[in-house]
Design an enzyme around this catalytic site. Structure first.
Site, short mmCIF file in Angstrom:
data_model
loop_
_atom_site.label_atom_id
_atom_site.label_comp_id
_atom_site.label_asym_id
_atom_site.label_seq_id
_atom_site.Cartn_x
_atom_site.Cartn_y
_atom_site.Cartn_z
N CYS A 200 0.52 -1.20 -0.09
CA CYS A 200 0.11 0.00 0.00
C CYS A 200 0.63 1.15 0.04
O CYS A 200 0.32 2.31 0.09
CB CYS A 200 -0.74 0.02 1.21
SG CYS A 200 -1.94 -1.41 1.43
N CYS B 285 -2.79 8.88 5.81
CA CYS B 285 -1.53 8.79 6.62
C CYS B 285 -1.84 9.04 7.82
O CYS B 285 -1.05 8.64 8.75
CB CYS B 285 -0.55 9.81 6.09
SG CYS B 285 -0.16 9.74 4.43
#
Lengths: 385, 403, 129
Positions: free
Chosen positions: C37, C106
């Site tokens: 990812c 994030c």
């Protein structure tokens, strides 16, 4: 060696020194590919964004309505074929006096199931209202009309024509490459009247060759002509021609600043030119219509246009006998034929298109040269007979 | 003093060579005529310049100038070649072949042709990025009308076996189109011997201006195309639209310089590229993407394991490089070219394409080498993956938390 | 990609980079994300008396925003109790770092890293996760 006098601004124009100046860094230090993520690429992207704003501003459009292409022909092809690809084939209407880069794509579409109606013009080159109404009653899906004709300079009264097309449910496009920089253009206003797309080209108004734009209402669904990479919101792939686009942007800014003064100056020169031509017994085409302030299309009966422009060139005056792109074509101008001008007179046609930098002295010089050339050719013709 | 960022992205675009720019400028100002104007010296002068440039383009690839059609760039050339040939020859068959590592200009055009009712086979490449000739041959069908294979890959620089592909295609009566945008000036191209029917060129990858390209359309045997841009009938009807004289002059001059200088230049660039490779070869876990032997000397494509691609680009922002092709780098998808080579997503993500060119210097290469050493080691200090590998963990056995 | 000043600061000068020995007293580790990812974060906390996080360290494989998010949470968790650390929300991280929409994941990952580290601590110390 004397420099010839350039009187063919509808074919192309010199790049303005200020435009060239703005372009030069994009050949050297600022050479990045606008798709690159690094600083070279971002600088190129910023330059394109700025030019897009300048183009949009010059015609009262929004920056997101500007699609850059490699030229006016490509923009016209994109609008016609691109919008047709998203519609079920139906009726397509263009003027019989269109530029080939509208006529030919329209004829292509006619081979792919579309019905093509060529709208007749009157003796002065204006769209014939009665025929127009009859075609609109047949509910065309796409209508494309030159704003100002490249040969005659004749201007169509776009807003009512577009309004009628909109009432019929059509996308309405206008090739404005000759009008831009000479007439005020306001896409917002035209758009609210029913104009969905305009074609502009840099090299007809002091910008470089190789950059043009389709100004297009986002409701018009378009299939791209050129695939691969998805540039220009997916409507036109290919690495952007940064330098030419930057030049186009600056040319647009200058065109807006200069337009009214330039148009007045050109109109003054045109009057001088036309007065002289009428004195020579020349026939002026489209004289009864609104025309661009820079374009004079005339014929001296009995004198072949090709022959005449050849003599004029040798005498230092660059003019055209017809549209530049089809100059290789021996057929007489389809524009004049559409206006009902007989073949003989059409073959005598000469186009003078004035531009920035032309002056009274040049026009006077041209008229004097024309007169002596015509006299000589008439004597030769008389002798041959 | 080095100018930062250092440009190592010559495959995205090149600066216009100053000698080229100098030749172009008069055609914007005093020699500005429309080459289609047949009635005066402005037009003839422009037309003569266009024809001279056409000869120069033809000379670089040993073609006849009559076989060169101007376009706005390689993307348009690829569109014209593929759509034009497919539409003209659709009566013979409706199958095309291309390769998964082609440029988007070819792949997206093929997708469009699929929507128009054509069938397209997208061939895999070998791990080194090269096409397998046997796989290619066996993918050909009786209804195959055209194959499109790029000469030099834009991301990994590998050179496909065009001569062999030409033999195969010609013997089967199948047209071969080659996208040579990345090849001109880098590999010798002899169209008199190559059995290639259509070839796309771009000026701005070879020190010419953006906005101009060309399509080679073979005359013997004659290849026919449906025009994609209609209008005044320029370029013998293949492509209408006013010719941008200055750009054409620029492409001609750029290709002339390439012909005269490519021999010496490519050896110089090869030395620099090898210097870069040597300089980074003592960094652990660096992988070269693509075959090193069948490769243009300008390209080095490396994957730096255990560092993430975007942070790597950020760390080396003093180098103007690309991760994946310029046209797709706005997206976060890993390079489809590297994936076609069988690289996993991580290595595809952490790949950097270095492309060197005419103005690259040894000092710049050395700076890049130092910077890579410093930044890769910093990022690996930050990398939990690197730490695990140092501890002897086999990452392929780790159960990653679903995310 | 335009990064905010704060992201750039954390990226250029990441705080608390490193690792504790896994068997060190009071150390717990959270590892989240996956290489495929594009992000893996390892967050370690060192919990002292009274359940207060005395120290934290991180290592992150990921983009600048991922590095900045994890660097930021090492600063934020220090001095908090593990329960207080659990109150840190990704939206606070995203706001502090002015993350653009494409980088919100994030901050989510950084929040997950805290939760994973705390869960590891609780597991080691026989508490309910």
């Amino acid at each position: 060696m004397f420099a010839p006098v350039y009187l063919d601004h509808n074919a192309t124009t010199p790049t303005d020194p200020a435009v060239l100046e703005a372009m030069l860094p994009y050949f050297s230090a600022q050479f990045g590919n606008a798709s690159s993520r690094h600083e070279y690429g971002r600088a190129a992207r910023r330059a394109i964004d700025q030019a897009r704003n300048q183009v949009a501003e010059a015609v009262g459009a929004h920056a997101t309505e500007v699609v850059f292409t490699s030229g006016g022909s490509e923009a016209n092809n994109l609008l016609l074929k691109g919008s047709a690809a998203c519609l079920r084939p139906g009726l397509l209407a263009v003027s019989a006096a269109e530029h080939p880069c509208v006529l030919k794509p329209a004829e292509q579409l006619a081979r792919r199931g579309w019905t093509l109606a060529k709208l007749p013009v009157d003796g002065d080159g204006r769209i014939d209202g009665e025929h127009y109404e009859a075609v609109m009653a047949r509910k065309p899906k796409i209508v494309s009309l030159l704003l100002a004709n490249n040969e005659t300079g004749v201007i169509q009264d776009l807003e009512p024509l577009a309004a009628r097309a909109r009432a019929a449910g059509a996308w309405f496009h206008s090739d404005a490459v000759q009008a831009f920089g000479k007439l005020p253009l306001d896409f917002r206003r035209l758009n609210s009247a029913g104009v969905h797309a305009l074609t502009l080209s840099a090299h007809k108004m002091g910008g470089p060759k190789g950059a043009a734009a389709l100004i297009v209402d986002k409701r018009v669904e378009l299939e791209p002509l050129i695939a691969g990479g998805g540039h220009e919101r997916g409507l036109r792939s290919g690495t952007e021609n940064v330098a030419a686009i930057v030049g186009f942007g600056v040319a647009c800014r200058l065109a807006v600043e200069r337009r009214s003064a330039l148009a007045a100056e050109l109109a003054r020169l045109r009057t001088q030119l036309e007065d002289g031509l009428l004195g020579l017994g020349a026939k002026l085409f489209g004289a009864g219509a609104q025309r661009l302030p820079n374009t004079v299309y005339f014929a001296v009966a009995g004198i072949d246009g090709e022959t005449l422009v050849g003599h004029l060139d040798r005498a230092g005056y660059a003019v055209a006998s017809g549209a530049a792109c089809s100059s290789a074509n021996p057929e007489p101008s389809h524009v004049l034929r559409a206006m009902g001008v007989d073949e003989q007179l059409a073959r005598a046609a000469v186009r003078v298109s004035l531009g920035r930098g032309n002056n009274e002295e040049q026009v006077a010089g041209f008229l004097a040269t024309l007169k002596s050339t015509v006299d000589r050719l008439q004597r030769l013709t008389a002798m041959a007979v | 003093m080095l100018k930062l960022p250092i440009y190592l992205d010559y495959s995205a675009t090149t600066p216009v060579d100053p000698r080229v720019a100098e030749k172009m400028i008069p055609y914007l100002v005093e020699k500005f005529g429309n080459p289609a104007s047949r009635s005066h010296s402005f037009g003839w002068e422009a037309e003569a310049a266009v024809e001279e440039a056409r000869e120069e383009v033809a000379n670089l690839v040993n073609a006849d100038p009559k076989e060169i059609v101007w376009t706005s760039g390689a993307t348009e050339s690829n569109n014209l070649a593929l759509k034009g040939a497919a539409q003209f020859y659709c009566g013979k068959g409706k199958h095309l072949i291309t390769v998964k590592t082609e440029h988007k200009a070819v792949l997206d055009t093929c997708r469009e042709l699929e929507r128009q009712g054509f069938a397209v086979s997208y061939l895999d490449v070998q791990e080194n990025g090269l096409i397998d000739l046997e796989a290619f041959s066996s993918a050909l069908r009786p209804d195959t009308i055209l194959a499109s294979v790029m000469f030099v890959n834009n991301e990994i620089g590998v050179i496909q076996p065009i001569a062999e592909l030409g033999e195969i295609c010609r013997s089967r009566g199948i047209l071969l189109h080659v996208d040579a945008a990345q090849a001109t000036g880098k590999v010798a191209i002899d169209l008199a011997t190559l059995k290639v029917d259509l070839m796309s060129f771009s000026a701005h990858k070879t020190y010419g201006p953006k906005g101009i390209g060309a399509l080679y359309v073979q005359r013997k045997p004659r290849v026919r195309l449906n025009a994609q841009m209609h209008g005044g009938g320029h370029e013998r009807g293949f492509r209408s639209g006013t010719l941008p004289t200055h750009q054409i002059v620029g492409m001609g001059e750029a290709f002339r310089l390439a012909r005269l200088e490519m021999g010496v230049e490519n050896e110089r660039i090869r030395m620099l590229r090898d210097r870069l490779l040597r300089g980074v070869s003592d960094i652990d876990e660096v992988y070269i993407n693509g075959d090193m032997e069948h490769r243009v000397p300008h390209n080095l494509n490396l994957s730096f394991a255990y560092v993430e691609g975007e942070s790597l680009l950020m760390a080396i922002k003093d180098l103007a490089v690309s991760s994946g092709s310029a046209c797709t780098s706005a997206s976060l998808e890993p390079s489809y070219v590297l994936r076609a080579l069988g690289r996993n997503d991580e290595l595809a993500h952490s790949s950097i394409r270095f492309t060197l060119g005419r103005f690259t210097t040894a000092d710049e290469v050395d700076y890049a080498t130092r910077l890579l050493h410093e930044k890769i080691s910093r990022l690996r200090e930050l990398s939990p993956l690197w730490e695990m590998v140092q501890e002897g963990v086999d990452l392929s056995t780790v159960q990653w938390a679903a995310h | 990609m335009a990064y905010s000043v704060k992201v750039l600061d954390h990226y250029e000068n990441p705080r608390n980079v490193g690792s504790f020995a896994r068997d060190e007293e009071g150390v717990a580790t959270g590892m989240v994300g996956a290489p495929a990812c594009g992000d893996v974060m390892k967050l370690q906390i060192k919990v002292g008396k009274g359940g207060i996080i005395e120290d934290a360290k991180f290592k992150t494989y990921g983009c600048g925003s991922a590095i900045a998010s994890s660097s930021l949470v090492t600063e934020w968790v220090k001095g908090r109790t593990i329960d207080q650390a659990m109150d840190i929300r990704n939206t606070q991280i995203a706001e502090e770092l002015a993350l653009p929409p494409v980088k919100i994941h994030c901050s989510i990952l950084a929040e997950d890293a805290i939760k994973a580290a705390v869960a590891d601590y609780r597991k080691k110390h026989g508490e309910q996760g």
